[in-house]
Write a protein that holds these residues in place. Sequence first.
Motif, PDB file in Angstrom:
ATOM      1  N   GLU A 345       0.849  -1.198   0.000  1.00 47.71           N
ATOM      2  CA  GLU A 345       0.000   0.000   0.000  1.00 47.71           C
ATOM      3  C   GLU A 345       0.874   1.234   0.000  1.00 47.71           C
ATOM      4  OE1 GLU A 345      -2.653  -0.602   3.326  1.00 47.71           O
ATOM      5  OE2 GLU A 345      -3.444  -2.378   2.268  1.00 47.71           O
ATOM      6  N   LYS A 346       1.978   1.167   0.788  1.00 45.60           N
ATOM      7  CA  LYS A 346       2.895   2.311   0.852  1.00 45.60           C
ATOM      8  C   LYS A 346       3.638   2.483  -0.479  1.00 45.60           C
ATOM      9  CE  LYS A 346       6.503   3.255   3.760  1.00 45.60           C
ATOM     10  NZ  LYS A 346       7.327   2.571   4.740  1.00 45.60           N
ATOM     11  N   MET A 347       4.088   1.365  -1.038  1.00 47.75           N
ATOM     12  CA  MET A 347       4.907   1.412  -2.262  1.00 47.75           C
ATOM     13  C   MET A 347       4.107   1.768  -3.498  1.00 47.75           C
ATOM     14  SD  MET A 347       8.115   0.737  -2.454  1.00 47.75           S
ATOM     15  CE  MET A 347       8.436  -0.070  -4.013  1.00 47.75           C
ATOM     16  N   TYR A 348       2.964   1.134  -3.645  1.00 46.04           N
ATOM     17  CA  TYR A 348       2.238   1.217  -4.917  1.00 46.04           C
ATOM     18  C   TYR A 348       0.954   2.037  -4.814  1.00 46.04           C
ATOM     19  CZ  TYR A 348       5.248  -2.600  -6.489  1.00 46.04           C
ATOM     20  OH  TYR A 348       6.321  -3.382  -6.830  1.00 46.04           O
ATOM     21  N   GLY A 349       0.460   2.263  -3.624  1.00 45.01           N
ATOM     22  CA  GLY A 349      -0.792   2.993  -3.463  1.00 45.01           C
ATOM     23  C   GLY A 349      -1.879   2.361  -4.316  1.00 45.01           C
TER      24      GLY A 349
END
Length: 351
Positions: A345-349
Amino acid sequence: MKKNILITGGAGFIGSHLTRLFVTKYPECHIVNLDKLTYAGNLENLRDIEHAPNYTFVKGDIENMEQVRSLFAQYQFDGVLHCAAESHVDRSISDPLAFVKTNVLGTVTVLTVAKDAWKDNFDGKLFYHISTDEVYGSLGAEGFFTEETSYDPRSPYSASKASSDHFVRAFYHTYHLPVIISNCSNNYGPYHFPEKLIPLCIHNIINNKPLPIYGKGENVRDWLFVEDHVSAIDTIFHQGKIGETYNIGGHNEWKNIDIIRELCRQMDVKLDREKDTSAKLITFVKDRAGHDLRYAIDATKLSKELGWKPSLQFEEGLSKTIDWYLQNEDWLNDVTSGNYQKYYEKMYGDR
Ligand code: NAD
Ligand code: DAU
């Protein structure tokens, strides 16, 4: 030799083994892995090959036709190994629509894009569909599934996979899209998500938690080591006949209760626990709705026509699998705590 290959669902259990095999065995091929990274997709499964020069990861959805079209335009794929799916029967019982979306709509989307991209010249192209023995339904005490067995899916998961198989054949007959389908029995091995019977029980034995056995544990599955499954796919992808179906299996039938007893026996030794410690965790629970009694594959066609055979005996494969989980407890803990999903979620949203 196909030069540019799309693997869908390459971050999942079987997909990651398949991706690793193709990336390492065929350095002259460029492998593109398209994966949505659902709860079952995990880039940790591919850490050892993520920087290989012939490998590209793309986060994306097989239902997104525009994205799949633009990937075909960019990479001019010669072959597709279609592995992406929702794969867990219990989840299909609580949310059948999710299985229709990914397994049916997603498959038809990739088929449509491949047909459109390749329509001027199908030579040397191949759409390989990875499917399951569950499409054939449930066996009694006798008999085996052959490639001629009628389809009789009985769970929302197997119904969605059967539907996807029918669409693959329909694209072959209607548009002459070059396709091959393989239907495999239950896989086990490293990177297996711990919602499935074997890795769930390994995880629970390590943590001294109950081992939930559905019903009386009498249901029978035919188990194949995952590396043997992907070696069969490799053989069929390169030597199989267009339009054909191949069954893949290990001639290795076990009742659930017996397989879990064998797992407990091996884990007591490996964990240096007193004999029968793990077996005490066995707990019989409410049966799965519509639980298929027995699956067993006749893989004669594959062995006779293409010379493929499984390489491992089950006890050895199970021992290797347990050792992998014991040596990779961080992987298991990340997966069970959902840590890797927070990271995505943090990396790719939303991408
Ligand atoms: P899995 O659940 O471990 O992995 C599925 C992968 O597909 C994940 O990486 C997930 O992120 C990805 N995915 C899901 N939806 C997607 C979407 N819409 N777009 C792109 N990627 C998506 O599954 P598995 O057990 O590795 O099974 C892989 C294939 O093999 C499936 O088609 C399954 O039906 C078939 N199969 C599995 C077994 C088995 O024992 N596991 C046996 C026979 C056949
Ligand atoms: O046959 C191939 C299929 O094998 C694949 O197509 C599926 O993607 C894959 O998930 C697998 O399906 P199964 O339903 O056979 O696998 P699972 O590990 O969920 O269950 C194996 C057997 O163990 C089955 O009879 C149900 C039982 N079981 C399962 C779980 C998760 C239990 O008794 N307890 C459990 O907690």
